[in-house]
Design a protein around this motif. Structure first.
Motif, short mmCIF file in Angstrom:
data_model
loop_
_atom_site.label_atom_id
_atom_site.label_comp_id
_atom_site.label_asym_id
_atom_site.label_seq_id
_atom_site.Cartn_x
_atom_site.Cartn_y
_atom_site.Cartn_z
N ALA A 59 27.54 56.31 4.19
CA ALA A 59 28.27 55.81 5.36
C ALA A 59 27.31 55.46 6.49
O ALA A 59 27.50 54.45 7.19
CB ALA A 59 29.28 56.86 5.82
N SER A 60 26.26 56.26 6.68
CA SER A 60 25.30 55.96 7.74
C SER A 60 24.51 54.69 7.43
O SER A 60 24.20 53.92 8.32
CB SER A 60 24.36 57.15 7.95
N ASP A 61 24.19 54.47 6.15
CA ASP A 61 23.50 53.24 5.77
C ASP A 61 24.40 52.03 5.95
O ASP A 61 23.94 50.96 6.35
CB ASP A 61 23.04 53.32 4.31
N ARG A 62 25.67 52.18 5.68
CA ARG A 62 26.61 51.06 5.86
C ARG A 62 26.74 50.68 7.33
O ARG A 62 26.91 49.52 7.67
CB ARG A 62 27.98 51.41 5.31
N ARG A 63 26.67 51.67 8.22
CA ARG A 63 26.78 51.38 9.64
C ARG A 63 25.59 50.60 10.16
O ARG A 63 25.72 49.76 11.03
CB ARG A 63 26.94 52.67 10.45
N ARG A 64 24.40 50.91 9.64
CA ARG A 64 23.22 50.21 10.15
C ARG A 64 22.89 48.95 9.37
O ARG A 64 22.00 48.21 9.75
CB ARG A 64 22.02 51.16 10.18
N ALA A 65 23.64 48.66 8.30
CA ALA A 65 23.44 47.44 7.54
C ALA A 65 24.06 46.26 8.28
O ALA A 65 25.14 46.37 8.84
CB ALA A 65 24.06 47.58 6.15
N VAL A 66 23.35 45.14 8.27
CA VAL A 66 23.81 43.94 8.95
C VAL A 66 24.11 42.88 7.90
O VAL A 66 23.24 42.56 7.08
CB VAL A 66 22.73 43.42 9.92
N GLU A 67 25.31 42.36 7.93
CA GLU A 67 25.66 41.29 6.98
C GLU A 67 24.92 40.02 7.40
O GLU A 67 24.86 39.68 8.57
CB GLU A 67 27.16 41.06 6.98
N ILE A 68 24.35 39.32 6.41
CA ILE A 68 23.51 38.17 6.71
C ILE A 68 24.05 36.91 6.03
O ILE A 68 24.89 36.98 5.13
CB ILE A 68 22.05 38.41 6.25
#
Length: 108
Positions: A59-68
């Protein structure tokens, strides 16, 4: 004689609680061995990154992931139900609902 007996009886009744509360100190030993325990602290290392196909994003990785935009980085079009995300210098093809990593590309 009666007076002496009464005085001794009164003294013993008064001295009993005092004797019970007195702390008995152990006799000092000639030499006592001092034992020191060594405390070992373990260090837990958590490695972030190291993305592997089949691993699930937390969940923490999903929050800091940016869709490109995959076209801007010359990546292949994602299949239905997937999207490209960027975490630091890594491009990941991730399932939208499951969070499973399908492909990993490292930026240079």
């Amino acid at each position: 004689m009666r007076k002496i007996f009464t005085v001794l009886l009164a003294a013993s009744i008064l001295a009993t609680p005092l004797a019970a509360t007195a702390q008995v100190k152990p006799a000092p030993a000639a030499k006592q061995a001092v034992v020191q325990k060594e405390v070992v602290k373990k260090k837990v290392v958590i490695r972030k990154g190291g993305w592997v196909k089949g691993r699930r994003l937390s969940a923490s990785d999903r929050r800091r992931a940016v869709e490109i935009d995959y076209g801007a980085y010359k990546l292949t079009a994602p299949p239905r139900g997937y999207h490209w995300v960027r975490i630091k210098n890594n491009f990941l093809l991730v399932g939208i609902t499951s969070g499973l990593i399908s492909k990993v590309h490292e930026a240079r």
